[in-house]
Design a protein around this motif. Structure first.
Motif, mmCIF file in Angstrom:
data_model
loop_
_atom_site.group_PDB
_atom_site.id
_atom_site.type_symbol
_atom_site.label_atom_id
_atom_site.label_comp_id
_atom_site.label_asym_id
_atom_site.label_seq_id
_atom_site.Cartn_x
_atom_site.Cartn_y
_atom_site.Cartn_z
ATOM 1 N N ASP A 32 -10.312 -7.231 47.021
ATOM 2 C CA ASP A 32 -11.568 -7.990 46.939
ATOM 3 C C ASP A 32 -12.659 -7.311 47.758
ATOM 4 O O ASP A 32 -13.806 -7.189 47.313
ATOM 5 C CB ASP A 32 -11.381 -9.424 47.457
ATOM 6 C CG ASP A 32 -10.562 -10.307 46.538
ATOM 7 O OD1 ASP A 32 -10.403 -9.977 45.343
ATOM 8 O OD2 ASP A 32 -10.082 -11.357 47.024
ATOM 9 N N ALA A 33 -12.309 -6.878 48.963
ATOM 10 C CA ALA A 33 -13.280 -6.225 49.843
ATOM 11 C C ALA A 33 -13.764 -4.908 49.237
ATOM 12 O O ALA A 33 -14.951 -4.578 49.304
ATOM 13 C CB ALA A 33 -12.678 -5.991 51.226
ATOM 14 N N ARG A 34 -12.859 -4.117 48.649
ATOM 15 C CA ARG A 34 -13.251 -2.852 48.016
ATOM 16 C C ARG A 34 -14.245 -3.130 46.894
ATOM 17 O O ARG A 34 -15.279 -2.472 46.781
ATOM 18 C CB ARG A 34 -12.023 -2.116 47.482
ATOM 19 C CG ARG A 34 -12.285 -0.877 46.643
ATOM 20 C CD ARG A 34 -13.013 0.274 47.364
ATOM 21 N NE ARG A 34 -12.447 0.592 48.634
ATOM 22 C CZ ARG A 34 -11.429 1.407 48.869
ATOM 23 N NH1 ARG A 34 -10.853 2.031 47.870
ATOM 24 N NH2 ARG A 34 -10.996 1.614 50.086
ATOM 25 N N ILE A 35 -13.950 -4.108 46.065
ATOM 26 C CA ILE A 35 -14.832 -4.450 44.949
ATOM 27 C C ILE A 35 -16.208 -4.854 45.485
ATOM 28 O O ILE A 35 -17.235 -4.390 44.989
ATOM 29 C CB ILE A 35 -14.200 -5.559 44.084
ATOM 30 C CG1 ILE A 35 -13.002 -4.985 43.301
ATOM 31 C CG2 ILE A 35 -15.225 -6.179 43.142
ATOM 32 C CD1 ILE A 35 -12.110 -6.023 42.654
ATOM 33 N N ALA A 36 -16.227 -5.681 46.516
ATOM 34 C CA ALA A 36 -17.490 -6.155 47.079
ATOM 35 C C ALA A 36 -18.295 -5.031 47.735
ATOM 36 O O ALA A 36 -19.517 -4.982 47.604
ATOM 37 C CB ALA A 36 -17.217 -7.266 48.097
ATOM 38 N N GLU A 37 -17.618 -4.127 48.424
ATOM 39 C CA GLU A 37 -18.349 -3.081 49.142
ATOM 40 C C GLU A 37 -18.935 -2.018 48.218
ATOM 41 O O GLU A 37 -19.861 -1.308 48.595
ATOM 42 C CB GLU A 37 -17.489 -2.444 50.226
ATOM 43 C CG GLU A 37 -16.374 -1.555 49.750
ATOM 44 C CD GLU A 37 -15.402 -1.146 50.863
ATOM 45 O OE1 GLU A 37 -14.477 -0.385 50.550
ATOM 46 O OE2 GLU A 37 -15.553 -1.577 52.009
ATOM 47 N N ASP A 40 -21.954 -1.952 43.001
ATOM 48 C CA ASP A 40 -22.557 -1.348 41.818
ATOM 49 C C ASP A 40 -21.612 -1.509 40.631
ATOM 50 O O ASP A 40 -20.658 -2.282 40.682
ATOM 51 C CB ASP A 40 -22.938 0.123 42.060
ATOM 52 C CG ASP A 40 -21.752 1.021 42.426
ATOM 53 O OD1 ASP A 40 -20.590 0.601 42.265
ATOM 54 O OD2 ASP A 40 -21.985 2.165 42.869
ATOM 55 N N TRP A 41 -21.856 -0.757 39.584
ATOM 56 C CA TRP A 41 -21.065 -0.851 38.363
ATOM 57 C C TRP A 41 -19.584 -0.587 38.599
ATOM 58 O O TRP A 41 -18.725 -1.132 37.893
ATOM 59 C CB TRP A 41 -21.613 0.116 37.298
ATOM 60 C CG TRP A 41 -21.498 1.558 37.673
ATOM 61 C CD1 TRP A 41 -22.393 2.312 38.373
ATOM 62 C CD2 TRP A 41 -20.392 2.426 37.393
ATOM 63 N NE1 TRP A 41 -21.932 3.591 38.544
ATOM 64 C CE2 TRP A 41 -20.701 3.696 37.950
ATOM 65 C CE3 TRP A 41 -19.185 2.264 36.725
ATOM 66 C CZ2 TRP A 41 -19.847 4.785 37.865
ATOM 67 C CZ3 TRP A 41 -18.328 3.351 36.638
ATOM 68 C CH2 TRP A 41 -18.660 4.592 37.188
ATOM 69 N N TYR A 83 -14.629 6.705 42.394
ATOM 70 C CA TYR A 83 -15.358 7.918 42.725
ATOM 71 C C TYR A 83 -16.828 7.696 42.395
ATOM 72 O O TYR A 83 -17.189 6.692 41.774
ATOM 73 C CB TYR A 83 -14.790 9.105 41.934
ATOM 74 C CG TYR A 83 -13.346 9.372 42.250
ATOM 75 C CD1 TYR A 83 -12.985 10.090 43.379
ATOM 76 C CD2 TYR A 83 -12.331 8.864 41.446
ATOM 77 C CE1 TYR A 83 -11.652 10.325 43.695
ATOM 78 C CE2 TYR A 83 -10.994 9.086 41.752
ATOM 79 C CZ TYR A 83 -10.667 9.810 42.877
ATOM 80 O OH TYR A 83 -9.349 10.027 43.185
ATOM 81 N N LYS A 84 -17.655 8.618 42.757
ATOM 82 C CA LYS A 84 -19.095 8.467 42.556
ATOM 83 C C LYS A 84 -19.438 8.238 41.083
ATOM 84 O O LYS A 84 -20.276 7.409 40.759
ATOM 85 C CB LYS A 84 -19.824 9.707 43.077
ATOM 86 C CG LYS A 84 -21.320 9.591 43.050
ATOM 87 C CD LYS A 84 -21.971 10.793 43.700
ATOM 88 C CE LYS A 84 -23.482 10.660 43.692
ATOM 89 N NZ LYS A 84 -24.126 11.789 44.356
ATOM 90 N N GLN A 120 -19.621 5.223 34.034
ATOM 91 C CA GLN A 120 -20.536 4.095 33.924
ATOM 92 C C GLN A 120 -20.859 3.841 32.456
ATOM 93 O O GLN A 120 -21.161 4.769 31.708
ATOM 94 C CB GLN A 120 -21.815 4.375 34.706
ATOM 95 C CG GLN A 120 -22.765 3.203 34.735
ATOM 96 C CD GLN A 120 -23.960 3.450 35.652
ATOM 97 O OE1 GLN A 120 -24.162 4.530 36.171
ATOM 98 N NE2 GLN A 120 -24.748 2.417 35.857
ATOM 99 N N GLY A 121 -20.752 2.595 32.042
ATOM 100 C CA GLY A 121 -21.069 2.219 30.673
ATOM 101 C C GLY A 121 -19.953 2.463 29.671
ATOM 102 O O GLY A 121 -20.123 2.164 28.487
ATOM 103 N N ALA A 122 -18.830 3.003 30.118
ATOM 104 C CA ALA A 122 -17.721 3.267 29.199
ATOM 105 C C ALA A 122 -17.177 1.964 28.633
ATOM 106 O O ALA A 122 -17.112 0.944 29.325
ATOM 107 C CB ALA A 122 -16.602 4.016 29.923
#
Length: 152
Positions: A32-37, A40-41, A83-84, A120-122
């Motif tokens: 949960d913390a990883r997702i929140a930090e 972005d997308w 990753y970025k 992104q957008g996949a």
């Protein structure tokens, strides 16, 4: 004189070891913390992939290894790295899995692992991904006859 800027969150790599400040937290809390930090997308996508993975089979459990989300069922099913420019699902035994929908698009030369990079957008073929997760669970849980299957 040049101004030193702090690296953006998107450019800052996550450490390989879980920080001491996270000791004692459950894997679900750490994911949960990883997702929140991520903010972005990538966070949104990781949350969506997590939901598909955990819904694929009720025996899938969440773990936290190498400072990364890991989904397991009698062994690692897959990891969720960020990753970025991509969110990557790496299937521990991916080379042994049939992939009729051709989801695997990364780590194709390895003898054991296979991965799916989501940019992104996949788009996500949810049906195919759930089938792949179920197949990975089946590979970790061979039937009594010794063949992969869904042992109870």
């Amino acid at each position: 004189m040049p101004v030193n800027k702090a690296p953006s969150a998107a450019a800052t790599p996550f450490p390989k070891k879980t920080p001491a400040s996270d000791a004692g937290k459950s894997p679900a809390e750490l994911i949960d913390a990883r997702i929140a930090e991520l903010q972005d997308w990538r966070g949104e996508l990781l949350a969506r992939l997590r939901a598909l993975i955990t819904a694929a089979d009720p025996r899938v459990t969440e773990e936290w290894k190498w400072n990364t989300p890991v989904w397991s069922c009698s062994g690692i099913v897959c990891t969720g790295e960020t990753y970025k420019k991509a969110v990557k699902l790496t299937f521990a035994k991916g080379a042994s899995l049939a992939d009729p929908s051709r989801l695997f698009n990364s780590s194709l030369d390895g003898n054991v692992r296979r991965a799916i990079d989501f940019a992104q957008g996949a788009s996500i073929d949810e049906t195919a991904l759930v089938a792949l997760v179920r197949a990975a669970v089946g590979l970790n849980n061979p039937s009594p006859g010794g063949k992969p299957g869904s042992a109870a």
